[in-house]
Motif scaffolding. Sequence first.
Motif, PDB file in Angstrom:
ATOM      1  N   ARG A  22      -0.602  36.575   0.166  1.00  0.00           N
ATOM      2  CA  ARG A  22      -0.962  36.140   1.515  1.00  0.00           C
ATOM      3  C   ARG A  22      -1.288  34.651   1.556  1.00  0.00           C
ATOM      4  NH1 ARG A  22      -3.844  40.815   5.064  1.00  0.00           N
ATOM      5  NH2 ARG A  22      -2.331  42.466   4.611  1.00  0.00           N
ATOM      6  N   LEU A  23      -1.872  34.141   0.487  1.00  0.00           N
ATOM      7  CA  LEU A  23      -2.282  32.740   0.459  1.00  0.00           C
ATOM      8  C   LEU A  23      -1.136  31.792   0.129  1.00  0.00           C
ATOM      9  CD1 LEU A  23      -5.630  33.283  -1.474  1.00  0.00           C
ATOM     10  CD2 LEU A  23      -5.452  32.400   0.866  1.00  0.00           C
ATOM     11  N   LEU A  24      -0.221  32.219  -0.730  1.00  0.00           N
ATOM     12  CA  LEU A  24       0.851  31.348  -1.203  1.00  0.00           C
ATOM     13  C   LEU A  24       2.161  31.527  -0.452  1.00  0.00           C
ATOM     14  CD1 LEU A  24       0.258  31.584  -5.066  1.00  0.00           C
ATOM     15  CD2 LEU A  24      -0.539  29.814  -3.488  1.00  0.00           C
ATOM     16  N   GLY A  25       2.297  32.636   0.271  1.00  0.00           N
ATOM     17  CA  GLY A  25       3.496  32.825   1.079  1.00  0.00           C
ATOM     18  C   GLY A  25       4.599  33.592   0.368  1.00  0.00           C
ATOM     19  N   GLU A  26       5.651  33.825   1.115  1.00  0.00           N
ATOM     20  CA  GLU A  26       6.745  34.682   0.634  1.00  0.00           C
ATOM     21  C   GLU A  26       7.540  34.063  -0.502  1.00  0.00           C
ATOM     22  OE1 GLU A  26       7.370  37.828   1.476  1.00  0.00           O
ATOM     23  OE2 GLU A  26       5.526  37.682   2.636  1.00  0.00           O
ATOM     24  N   ASN A  27       7.576  32.736  -0.570  1.00  0.00           N
ATOM     25  CA  ASN A  27       8.432  32.103  -1.566  1.00  0.00           C
ATOM     26  C   ASN A  27       7.787  31.965  -2.936  1.00  0.00           C
ATOM     27  OD1 ASN A  27      10.576  31.750   0.223  1.00  0.00           O
ATOM     28  ND2 ASN A  27       9.701  29.836   1.019  1.00  0.00           N
ATOM     29  N   ALA A  28       6.498  32.255  -3.039  1.00  0.00           N
ATOM     30  CA  ALA A  28       5.835  32.145  -4.333  1.00  0.00           C
ATOM     31  C   ALA A  28       6.327  33.229  -5.288  1.00  0.00           C
ATOM     32  CB  ALA A  28       4.330  32.238  -4.164  1.00  0.00           C
ATOM     33  N   ARG A  29       6.397  32.875  -6.545  1.00  0.00           N
ATOM     34  CA  ARG A  29       6.711  33.867  -7.583  1.00  0.00           C
ATOM     35  C   ARG A  29       5.402  34.360  -8.170  1.00  0.00           C
ATOM     36  NH1 ARG A  29       8.389  33.001 -13.714  1.00  0.00           N
ATOM     37  NH2 ARG A  29       9.095  35.115 -14.228  1.00  0.00           N
ATOM     38  N   ILE A  30       5.133  35.644  -8.034  1.00  0.00           N
ATOM     39  CA  ILE A  30       3.927  36.263  -8.575  1.00  0.00           C
ATOM     40  C   ILE A  30       4.359  37.315  -9.590  1.00  0.00           C
ATOM     41  CG2 ILE A  30       1.861  37.610  -8.058  1.00  0.00           C
ATOM     42  CD1 ILE A  30       1.893  36.391  -5.258  1.00  0.00           C
ATOM     43  N   VAL A  31       3.842  37.201 -10.791  1.00  0.00           N
ATOM     44  CA  VAL A  31       4.188  38.121 -11.868  1.00  0.00           C
ATOM     45  C   VAL A  31       2.909  38.786 -12.369  1.00  0.00           C
ATOM     46  CG1 VAL A  31       5.294  38.414 -14.116  1.00  0.00           C
ATOM     47  CG2 VAL A  31       6.081  36.612 -12.556  1.00  0.00           C
ATOM     48  N   ILE A  32       2.921  40.110 -12.460  1.00  0.00           N
ATOM     49  CA  ILE A  32       1.810  40.860 -13.048  1.00  0.00           C
ATOM     50  C   ILE A  32       2.248  41.344 -14.427  1.00  0.00           C
ATOM     51  CG2 ILE A  32       0.323  42.881 -12.858  1.00  0.00           C
ATOM     52  CD1 ILE A  32       0.649  42.738  -9.843  1.00  0.00           C
TER      53      ILE A  32
END
Length: 454
Positions: A22-32
């Motif tokens: 939500r903070l970084l937006g749709e284009n951010a790459r988030i990896v768990i």
Amino acid sequence: MTSVAIVGAGISGLVAAHRLRRLLGENARIVIVDSAERIGGKLRTVDMGSGPVDVGAEAFIARRPEVPELLAELGLSDELVRPSSTARPLLRTGGALHSLPVGTLMGIPATSESVRSIVDDETCRRIDDERSRPLAWTPGDDAAVGALVSERFGPLVTARSVDPLLGGVYSGLSDTTSVRAALPTLAAALDGGASSLGEAVERARPTPAPGPVFGGLRRGYGVLLEALLASSRADQVHADVADLTRDSGGQWVIPGVGAVDGVLLAVPAPVASGLLVGVDRALGTELGALPLASSAVVALGYDACDLPENSGVLVATGELDSTGVPLRAKAFTLSSRKWPHLAERGGELVRVSFGRFGDSAIVDRPDDVLIDAARRDLQDVLGITDVPTTAFVQRWHGGLPQYRPGHVARIARIDAAAAAISRLELAGAYLHGVGVPACVATASAAALRLAAAL
């Protein structure tokens, strides 16, 4: 493209991923990244035949806003359930069952009236006379809860009232649990000039509020965990992270993930220690000094059995069974009495908990041994001799951090050291509270700081 790696797929890591999306937006790459195939960490929901059942934490403090607000964000408010308003907890102490003392602060009484039924007359007199004795406390002091209570009120109060409650929350004993970390309102009352422990308890007890203290989820925490993962739209990598370094451009490098702009470590303190000791040796050492307790839950399902109309039973330290052998279980949750939504499914469900800090050998016993121990203790405490139709054993190795005296000061040093490392954040139960609401709050704050740094 901004990129973030979150190490740890427990509730803290998943909340952080949800917030960062939500903070970084749709284009951010988030990896768990997590070594386990299953998300959730120390939360787990399993099917016991009649429906989903939590075999880790099953409830949260309902008067804190974090979980209800998170459920609303995710469109899951209908999942919120409350425990029975009539099923009360019991305490097994002195070989008998008693109503759990009321009017205490985590089992610490303000007067003898609260614990009169579970301690002797001498202890009652000691409690009532305590306000006339000088209290040695300097603002900023810390102490073990058990040492303080035993010195002021006597050891029976510690063993029979305080230990059962602290054991349920921390899988520890009051002798190794910090007043300042576990009971901050009590520490504040003592810092504020309370002249006795009884007076401090009166000041520290929360103001009674309407409504239930606890809440739960109709289909278990698994529903929340899956919703958080879906909301985060994070990539998942199943791998052990053994190394954390930075490249020449200042990006973090994680094996199996590659270079990322920011990292959030949502793993137990010993794991974080191993990852950070090469980055900041002092920080890694502080994290490595935080001990963990192991525990186990045995869930027993019955077609029918004669459970009392109570929510559960806490077991005092030192309790013996009818043959003189120490009881192995530390608590029984009569889940189908405690939770109306479980009662609606039919049948009966009991959760039996084992393991305290320093006495966790039973956690590693085979399933059949743990199930047999659960049934034996259940028979001794509640007279239940029925054979369960289903059983599930869940072990939680290193499940709960221990908040020892000095914990608050240690966490302040950890927070300060972590804040000095750019684009690195920490989250987890070892920081600012072991309950799910506290983990949600800590992870949300960490995500906000990391997003700001990026």
